[in-house]
Motif scaffolding. Sequence first.
Motif, short mmCIF file in Angstrom:
data_model
loop_
_atom_site.label_atom_id
_atom_site.label_comp_id
_atom_site.label_asym_id
_atom_site.label_seq_id
_atom_site.Cartn_x
_atom_site.Cartn_y
_atom_site.Cartn_z
N GLY A 264 0.83 -1.19 0.00
CA GLY A 264 0.00 0.00 0.00
C GLY A 264 0.87 1.24 0.00
N ASP A 312 -11.06 -9.55 -2.86
CA ASP A 312 -11.01 -8.13 -3.16
C ASP A 312 -9.81 -7.51 -2.44
OD1 ASP A 312 -11.46 -5.55 -3.89
OD2 ASP A 312 -13.39 -5.33 -2.85
N ALA A 314 -7.94 -5.11 -3.12
CA ALA A 314 -7.91 -3.64 -3.09
C ALA A 314 -8.58 -3.11 -1.82
CB ALA A 314 -8.60 -3.08 -4.33
N ARG A 315 -9.62 -3.80 -1.37
CA ARG A 315 -10.30 -3.36 -0.15
C ARG A 315 -9.41 -3.59 1.08
NH1 ARG A 315 -16.35 -5.33 1.07
NH2 ARG A 315 -16.64 -3.97 -0.76
N ALA A 318 -6.82 -0.86 1.02
CA ALA A 318 -7.42 0.41 1.44
C ALA A 318 -7.60 0.45 2.95
CB ALA A 318 -8.75 0.61 0.73
#
Length: 696
Positions: A264, A312, A314-315, A318
């Motif tokens: 990230g 997922d 990406a979640r 994040a």
Amino acid sequence: MTEDRASLLFELGTEELPPGALDRLSDALAAAVTAGLDRAGITYSGVSALGAPRRLAVEVEAIARRQPDRDFERRGPAVAVAFDAEGNPTRAAEGFARSCGVDLDVLERLENDDGAWLVHRGTEPGQPVEALLPEIIEQAMASLPIPKRMRWGDETAEFVRPIHWVVLLLDESVVPATLFGVDSGRQSRGHRFHHPAPVSLDHARDYRSALRAAHVLVDRIERRDRIHEAVRAEGEKIGGHAVIEAALLDEVTALVEWPVVLSGSFDERFLRVPPEALISSMQGHQRYFPVRDANGRLLPRFITVANIDSRDPARVIAGNERVIRPRLADAAFFWDQDRARTLASRLPDLANVVFQKELGSLADKTERVAGLAAAYADRFETDSTDAARAARLAKTDLLTQMVDEFPELQGVMGRYYAREDMERDAVAIALDEVYRPRYAGDAVAASPLGRLLAVAERADTLTGIFAIGKAPTGAKDPFALRRAAVGLLRSLIEGGHAINLASLFRDAAERQPDGLDATAQVESLVEFSLERLRGLYQEAGYGVELFEAVRSVLDLEDIEPLDFDRRLRACQDFARLPAAGSLAAANKRIRNILRKAGDEPAHDVDEGRLVVDAERQLHQAVEARVSPVQKLIEAGAYSEALAQLAELRGPVDRFFDEVMVMADEPDLQANRLALLRRLQALFLAIADVSALPESA
């Protein structure tokens, strides 16, 4: 595998174990199980210690299915007691037979010089391993190093975490056992989310593959290696290289069962904060791996290891970015707030922080260290004003919000804040280096001022704590004085500073608070330091005899660590010479001769009484080396001095072959003893080479 051999699996299923304890518990469990098998005489070919956040496991390969049969001999009553005068068995003999479970006529006799007894000899058949395993496992669990155990539910059992399942398999068979109120079986558990259903094991050898299919890597080494490689590759993928510290890697390995590496980013504006603060926040709070560029600069990226293979990702990323943002914001806030005050302005506040009740506040300690550092500044080729300034500022960063939040940054933040305050760069660097070496294997301070502060700080701590009667005892060392002494010694030796320990501790003692007789502890402090020095050399691979060869010729008042180091290394060089073994033996012989001769008035060798060529030759060889060897010793060139003395091997050997030292004539004897004393003194000015192995 032969029929009498099997595979053994023991797994203890728990709630999430403390990550810092997983490796220790896993290794201890495997060691305890194997120790139990060894005691029972059960053989095996290999043992594996496995573990993951929710389990401890041990695999034993090719374990014997039963104990070997054991011959025994049980001694009973003496024959004179077992039979009466007519040869009839007494109640003692009959009772012994009953206790052995045999008829009286089965018993044998044991006769030796001490007498004769009834004995029962036989062979005890070995028990099947299934019958022994429950007790072995139970004893192993009881021996685990768990400082604080807990209870759960209505159970009285105690363990580091609640127990939910137990697997105990010998090949395909369940070995019945009950641990912590849980019966053993063949059902393990997979990943909490990816495979929440039980995992039934048909055979002990299926364990790793079955758990892998259930998203659990039970092999700690495999899991660690996979994480390391994936983090490294991810760092390259995002244009940098990951900062992978071993301690963090171990902790993350103990936190995940199925590692998935993700990366990230965070706002670049946080890069204005010292990188060490950002790294501490990422590593300490979030268990993230920071990323640096090719030039070593911190990138606004991080790598995390998830315990779930999300559909997922990406979640997940994040979420991690959202969590790290306030942590880094805190670091930025501390950085801004701390710089609102200079380090110098915090000096009065040190008076409000107690260092040690009998030794005063941090302000008191700071003044002691400042005075000591200034007094020794010229010995470290540094400026006394810089030394006093750095010593006074060295503890001020402990009062900052950043160090309060991240204690591991003490000294590091002092360096940054000092530069922000426009302090001299040498002073700023010393505020960080005063703590070096921070741990075993860490480098000593690179700058002379840093080494001076490191020595003065440790000398004050050692002297003060010894003065109040809190020297280390046994394994207890609450003030880390052993580490402090090692840091002091290494700073002097590796920095090349010729400082006398007794003088240093005496100067530190004179600055301790009134009412403490700190000077009385100087001898104990030097002895304590010598023990640490001995340990350092042993860890470095030097033989104890090298240390003793040097230690035996020096008084406690004469100990200079740098000089000691040079002498010891010279002895090592000398021990490699072809003449070393012969001269070591000769020096032992000289020592014994002189000891038996007793104390005699010292006098010079009388050349007129040298009547044998061998003694004249030795005398000439010794006298030819006295002046050059003394000059080398004065210069600290001990290796070169011993190399010159090694040339005496021939004359020394010839002397002992041809000369009778303890001659009948008193004058000849005294003269030869004087010659040996002259020779011995040359060696003893460096070390007692008689302590070295003769086979060197």
